[in-house]
Design a protein around this motif. Structure first.
Motif, PDB file in Angstrom:
ATOM      1  N   ILE B 127       3.117  10.711  -1.728  1.00  0.00           N
ATOM      2  CA  ILE B 127       1.703  10.330  -1.769  1.00  0.00           C
ATOM      3  C   ILE B 127       1.341   9.765  -0.397  1.00  0.00           C
ATOM      4  O   ILE B 127       2.058   8.905   0.125  1.00  0.00           O
ATOM      5  N   SER B 130      -2.224   5.347  -1.379  1.00  0.00           N
ATOM      6  CA  SER B 130      -2.484   4.772  -2.700  1.00  0.00           C
ATOM      7  C   SER B 130      -3.511   3.666  -2.527  1.00  0.00           C
ATOM      8  O   SER B 130      -3.313   2.769  -1.712  1.00  0.00           O
ATOM      9  N   LEU B 148       4.257   3.052  -7.189  1.00  0.00           N
ATOM     10  CA  LEU B 148       3.342   3.660  -6.219  1.00  0.00           C
ATOM     11  C   LEU B 148       3.737   3.294  -4.792  1.00  0.00           C
ATOM     12  O   LEU B 148       3.640   4.108  -3.886  1.00  0.00           O
ATOM     13  N   SER B 152       4.521   6.070  -1.861  1.00  0.00           N
ATOM     14  CA  SER B 152       3.384   6.212  -0.954  1.00  0.00           C
ATOM     15  C   SER B 152       3.755   5.854   0.474  1.00  0.00           C
ATOM     16  O   SER B 152       4.586   4.983   0.712  1.00  0.00           O
ATOM     17  N   VAL B 155      -0.323   1.966   1.451  1.00  0.00           N
ATOM     18  CA  VAL B 155      -0.915   1.319   0.276  1.00  0.00           C
ATOM     19  C   VAL B 155      -2.085   0.470   0.741  1.00  0.00           C
ATOM     20  O   VAL B 155      -1.957  -0.360   1.640  1.00  0.00           O
TER      21      VAL B 155
END
Lengths: 139, 411
Positions: B127, B130, B148, B152, B155
């Motif tokens: 990712i 986030s 997450l 990620s 963030v």
């Protein structure tokens, strides 16, 4: 177990109370050694953040000493200070602290004896109250 | 003369007149009070624009199709939040339509599908961004934000709750912690109290976190005693404060991400707070400051609020003096006091203590002050109801003393 020895932070204004503390020392007055003095230029220099930081770092009590009303080096600093201290005391009460853990007293440059009396009295108050509740929760 | 010409002319005359009036007014003002700054709340003065200092957050045209290296992955998650932050992401207007061209939205509980196991199946760092809003107050919040973070590259700590604890963090002041909260919510508030009295009179029901169903054990998230901010739980790259963050902040954040995705432009340094200026809200507030003393605190609905005068001067508790600017004083322009959702300035940690200092100093020195008893001072200051809840409405999670305490008493 040894007796509880509180840690106390004392904020002294440069013009009256710090000189008062000096006077107490010069006169060799006996008093407990539980307090650490921090000199500020005025009692109004004591930001509520200082008080909260002292308590957050484990102080059992905080005492602010300033010039007598109408005696402030900066004309009105101590009036501001007492309003802030009154408000921060309400905040501490809401947190759950005993408001007696925070005290504001007036000590002039010539009052070494009052300095000794005030500090002795405050140390005894804190001894009665016991260690700060914050520290107990952290442990 | 056509209809429109007539209209235009009339309009021009109107503005000219207005300008003259304004000049006269300005002159009068400078004569009487030279310290006055700012103009009317309803006109955008040059001053109020210049103090905004926000970097131009213009995305220009809509995002041009997919990025050259393929779409990025975007996750948006809410922990202990109200959902307002998720909705605020739509404030980028029509550009939201092209965000789908730039990014695969792999998770956004409020708007799209995407489950915990989908995220867990991803590679670490798969990712790109986030965006997490909300404080962390139960096991599910903690598990998801940690997951997450692991998956990620970037963030973003989005909104007042994630940055400072926000309103959820005021729960830290309940002395009994989670048990007292659950007890109150499920037994004492009228709707649940009636339900319990009708159906579970003898043994009130409080939801259990574990239940052994015939098909297997069912688990609910467990509430924590202390509400934490996002950066107290995981490593965070950027902060976007606000309740919710403004369009400018969001556009700026999106522009940074888009520049990174399309052109490989480096991102701002880690730890940047996006959308704030260095000075307080008062610098952006166009209201006239007279530095009056106040003796009584009032609510905006109790008085006729002067639309041009500083709210604190009128006795309304406004946290502008202790709150960092960046929102361009939206609330105070509309006659509502600042509640402090943008958090403290960088110079201090405690927004509440700064606000308290500023407000307490406004109470005038009285004639009797020299001989006044301390109790009287407490009476004066008691006009401020619930100082802790008011001054720390958004920042309890980041304050120096984060929880209520209980005196155990001496020996």
């Amino acid at each position: 177990m040894s007796e509880f020895e509180p840690k106390i932070v004392a904020f002294c204004c440069n013009w009256c109370s710090y000189a008062g503390a000096d006077g107490a020392g010069v006169a060799r007055l006996q008093m407990p050694t539980n307090f650490r003095i921090i000199r500020t230029m005025c009692s109004a220099r004591v930001d509520p953040e200082f008080i909260l930081r002292s308590l957050a770092k484990g102080a059992d009590g905080v005492i602010i000493l300033g010039c007598h009303p109408a005696d402030c080096h900066y004309i009105g600093g101590n009036y501001r200070a007492r309003r802030r201290i009154a408000l921060i005391r309400l905040v501490l009460e809401q947190y759950g602290f005993d408001p007696k853990r925070l005290r504001l007293e007036w000590v002039s440059a010539s009052e070494g004896e009052k300095f000794q009396k005030t500090l002795t009295d405050f140390v005894n108050t804190i001894k009665e109250l016991g260690p700060t509740p914050l520290q107990q929760e952290g442990e | 003369m056509s209809f429109f010409d007539r209209f235009r002319k009339k309009n021009d005359a109107g503005t000219a007149k207005k300008e003259v009036a304004k000049d006269v007014k300005k002159d009068a003002k400078t004569k009487t009070a030279p310290a006055v700054s700012g103009g009317s709340c309803y006109t955008k003065t040059a001053e109020s624009i210049s103090t905004a200092q926000l970097p131009a957050a213009d995305l220009g045209e809509l995002l041009p199709g997919a990025p050259p290296n393929g779409k990025i992955n975007l996750a948006i998650y809410w922990a202990a939040a109200c959902g307002g932050c998720d909705v605020s992401l739509l404030d980028i207007n029509e550009r939201i339509l092209t965000v789908g061209d730039m990014a695969n939205i792999v998770m956004w509980p409020i708007a799209s599908d995407g489950k915990e196991h989908d995220i867990a199946a991803m590679e670490d760092g798969e990712i790109t961004v986030s965006i997490i809003s909300g404080a962390v107050r139960n096991t599910e919040n903690e598990h998801m934000v940690k997951l997450l973070r692991k998956k990620s590259k970037i963030v973003v700590c989005y909104g007042a709750c994630a940055c400072f604890g926000g309103s959820p963090a005021l729960a830290n002041l309940v002395p009994g912690g989670k048990n007292e909260i659950l007890d109150y919510v499920y037994k004492k508030i009228p709707s649940t109290a009636n339900f319990q009295a009708d159906y579970h009179k003898n043994s009130p029901v409080i939801p259990q976190t574990k239940y052994a169903a015939p098909e297997g054990e069912l688990v609910l998230p467990t509430l924590y005693d202390t509400v934490r901010t996002l950066d107290q739980v995981i490593d965070v790259d950027y902060f976007v404060p606000g309740c919710p963050p403004l369009q400018e902040s969001i556009s700026y954040m999106l522009k940074a991400v888009a520049d990174f995705a399309y052109g490989g432009v480096p991102l701002p340094p880690k730890g940047t707070t996006i959308g704030v200026v260095t000075r307080t809200l008062c610098e952006q507030c166009p209201r006239r400051k007279e530095y009056r003393r106040i003796t009584k605190i009032v609510e905006p609905h109790e008085i006729d609020v002067d639309p041009e005068l500083c709210l604190v001067d009128q006795g309304i508790l406004c946290l502008g003096p202790a709150t960092v600017g960046g929102c361009n004083a939206r609330c105070t322009r509309a006659g509502q006091p600042c509640r402090g959702c943008y958090g403290p300035t960088t110079a201090v940690q405690e927004q509440g203590a700064s606000a308290l200092t500023a407000i307490a100093s406004l109470f005038p020195v009285l004639d009797e002050d020299a001989t006044m008893e301390e109790d009287k001072v407490i009476d004066i200051m008691s006009t401020i109801k619930d100082p802790l809840g008011y001054f720390y409405a958004f920042t309890m999670g980041k304050s120096l003393i984060k929880k209520s305490v209980t005196e155990k008493g001496g020996k």
